[in-house]
Design a protein around this motif. Structure first.
Motif, mmCIF file in Angstrom:
data_model
loop_
_atom_site.group_PDB
_atom_site.id
_atom_site.type_symbol
_atom_site.label_atom_id
_atom_site.label_comp_id
_atom_site.label_asym_id
_atom_site.label_seq_id
_atom_site.Cartn_x
_atom_site.Cartn_y
_atom_site.Cartn_z
ATOM 1 N N LEU A 25 0.786 -1.234 0.000
ATOM 2 C CA LEU A 25 0.000 0.000 0.000
ATOM 3 C C LEU A 25 0.820 1.288 0.000
ATOM 4 N N ASN A 26 2.037 1.237 0.498
ATOM 5 C CA ASN A 26 2.742 2.485 0.782
ATOM 6 C C ASN A 26 4.240 2.319 0.583
ATOM 7 N N ASP A 27 4.780 3.002 -0.418
ATOM 8 C CA ASP A 27 6.214 2.870 -0.665
ATOM 9 C C ASP A 27 7.050 3.654 0.351
ATOM 10 N N LYS A 28 6.405 4.448 1.214
ATOM 11 C CA LYS A 28 7.122 5.187 2.259
ATOM 12 C C LYS A 28 7.070 4.443 3.588
ATOM 13 N N TYR A 29 6.692 3.186 3.518
ATOM 14 C CA TYR A 29 6.487 2.344 4.685
ATOM 15 C C TYR A 29 7.718 2.293 5.595
ATOM 16 N N LYS A 30 7.438 2.263 6.891
ATOM 17 C CA LYS A 30 8.472 2.047 7.907
ATOM 18 C C LYS A 30 8.047 0.868 8.765
ATOM 19 N N LYS A 31 8.973 0.285 9.486
ATOM 20 C CA LYS A 31 8.685 -0.865 10.345
ATOM 21 C C LYS A 31 7.592 -0.509 11.367
ATOM 22 N N ILE A 32 6.784 -1.505 11.704
ATOM 23 C CA ILE A 32 5.717 -1.316 12.683
ATOM 24 C C ILE A 32 6.303 -1.458 14.082
ATOM 25 N N ASN A 33 6.079 -0.455 14.909
ATOM 26 C CA ASN A 33 6.492 -0.511 16.313
ATOM 27 C C ASN A 33 5.442 -1.262 17.130
ATOM 28 N N ALA A 34 5.801 -1.636 18.338
ATOM 29 C CA ALA A 34 4.848 -2.241 19.272
ATOM 30 C C ALA A 34 4.653 -1.263 20.426
ATOM 31 N N ASP A 35 3.414 -0.836 20.612
ATOM 32 C CA ASP A 35 3.052 0.090 21.694
ATOM 33 C C ASP A 35 3.844 1.390 21.680
ATOM 34 N N PHE A 36 4.213 1.859 20.486
ATOM 35 C CA PHE A 36 4.906 3.149 20.377
ATOM 36 C C PHE A 36 4.661 3.725 18.991
ATOM 37 N N LEU A 37 4.137 4.946 18.940
ATOM 38 C CA LEU A 37 3.938 5.646 17.682
ATOM 39 C C LEU A 37 4.811 6.889 17.688
ATOM 40 N N GLY A 38 5.781 6.929 16.785
ATOM 41 C CA GLY A 38 6.684 8.072 16.702
ATOM 42 C C GLY A 38 5.979 9.317 16.176
ATOM 43 N N ILE A 39 6.717 10.442 16.163
ATOM 44 C CA ILE A 39 6.111 11.710 15.744
ATOM 45 C C ILE A 39 6.237 11.971 14.242
ATOM 46 N N GLU A 40 7.016 11.156 13.536
ATOM 47 C CA GLU A 40 7.173 11.357 12.096
ATOM 48 C C GLU A 40 5.961 10.783 11.353
ATOM 49 N N VAL A 41 5.706 11.313 10.137
ATOM 50 C CA VAL A 41 4.622 10.766 9.321
ATOM 51 C C VAL A 41 5.030 9.389 8.801
ATOM 52 N N ASN A 42 4.028 8.629 8.353
ATOM 53 C CA ASN A 42 4.217 7.259 7.874
ATOM 54 C C ASN A 42 4.858 6.385 8.940
ATOM 55 N N ASN A 43 4.389 6.557 10.168
ATOM 56 C CA ASN A 43 4.859 5.805 11.316
ATOM 57 C C ASN A 43 3.708 4.926 11.775
ATOM 58 N N TYR A 44 4.016 3.701 12.227
ATOM 59 C CA TYR A 44 2.967 2.741 12.569
ATOM 60 C C TYR A 44 3.239 2.095 13.915
ATOM 61 N N SER A 45 2.151 1.735 14.606
ATOM 62 C CA SER A 45 2.265 1.025 15.872
ATOM 63 C C SER A 45 1.147 -0.007 15.972
ATOM 64 N N LEU A 46 1.484 -1.153 16.554
ATOM 65 C CA LEU A 46 0.519 -2.200 16.820
ATOM 66 C C LEU A 46 0.446 -2.353 18.329
ATOM 67 N N ASP A 47 -0.728 -2.096 18.888
ATOM 68 C CA ASP A 47 -0.903 -2.069 20.339
ATOM 69 C C ASP A 47 -1.979 -3.074 20.733
ATOM 70 N N LYS A 48 -1.667 -3.939 21.686
ATOM 71 C CA LYS A 48 -2.647 -4.924 22.135
ATOM 72 C C LYS A 48 -3.672 -4.233 23.034
ATOM 73 N N ILE A 49 -4.947 -4.508 22.757
ATOM 74 C CA ILE A 49 -6.037 -3.964 23.551
ATOM 75 C C ILE A 49 -6.427 -5.018 24.582
ATOM 76 N N PRO A 50 -6.491 -4.645 25.844
ATOM 77 C CA PRO A 50 -6.854 -5.643 26.852
ATOM 78 C C PRO A 50 -8.309 -6.096 26.695
ATOM 79 N N THR A 51 -8.471 -7.374 26.436
ATOM 80 C CA THR A 51 -9.797 -7.989 26.313
ATOM 81 C C THR A 51 -9.716 -9.396 26.904
#
Length: 147
Positions: A25-51
């Motif tokens: 989807l995105n040629d500007k892709y960066k690695k996905i962080n866990a529980d952390f979203l940086g301040i730069e654009v095209n930044n990704y985070s995967l965070d577990k929701i307690p359920t």
């Protein structure tokens, strides 16, 4: 204390799977962080929701389980209609790929996984007008069997 192989956790395996979708989807892709979203654009985070993880215990001793995650991204944001339509279009495409992959059995490499789905549409979580960025969020659920 046991040493945890973090690369074999469900969140790490799900992150690897989502990275392949981002590459599509995105040629500007960066690695996905866990529980952390940086301040730069095209930044990704995967965070577990307690359920509650257990959906259904089996009489045989195993169980049907689920994990719910928030997949967040920081994207450019302004009053520019085209920019905002691109953000919305990204999440529509992301959701379509997740659904199509699930239907085809293309799933994260997680032991016992049965399905993956998006629980909602990607939406603006909050906007930072001074930085001209917004955090977008979509919830994902995986269903898997244990034991």
């Amino acid at each position: 204390m046991a040493i945890i192989d973090v690369e074999n956790t469900r969140i790490a395996k799900l992150g690897e799977y989502l990275e392949t979708i981002l590459q599509e989807l995105n040629d500007k892709y960066k690695k996905i962080n866990a529980d952390f979203l940086g301040i730069e654009v095209n930044n990704y985070s995967l965070d577990k929701i307690p359920t509650a993880s257990v959906v259904e215990p089996y009489v045989t001793g195993g169980r049907l389980c689920r994990d719910v995650y928030s997949f967040r991204s920081r994207n450019p944001y302004s009053s520019d209609r085209l920019s905002n339509l691109k953000n919305i279009g990204f999440f529509e495409s992301f959701q379509r790929i997740i659904s199509s992959n699930n239907d085809k059995g293309i799933l994260p490499k997680i032991d016992g996984i049965i399905s993956i789905e998006c629980l909602n549409q990607g939406t603006v979580n909050y906007a930072d007008e001074s930085m001209k960025t917004a955090v977008f969020d979509i919830q994902l659920q995986i269903i898997y069997e244990e034991g």
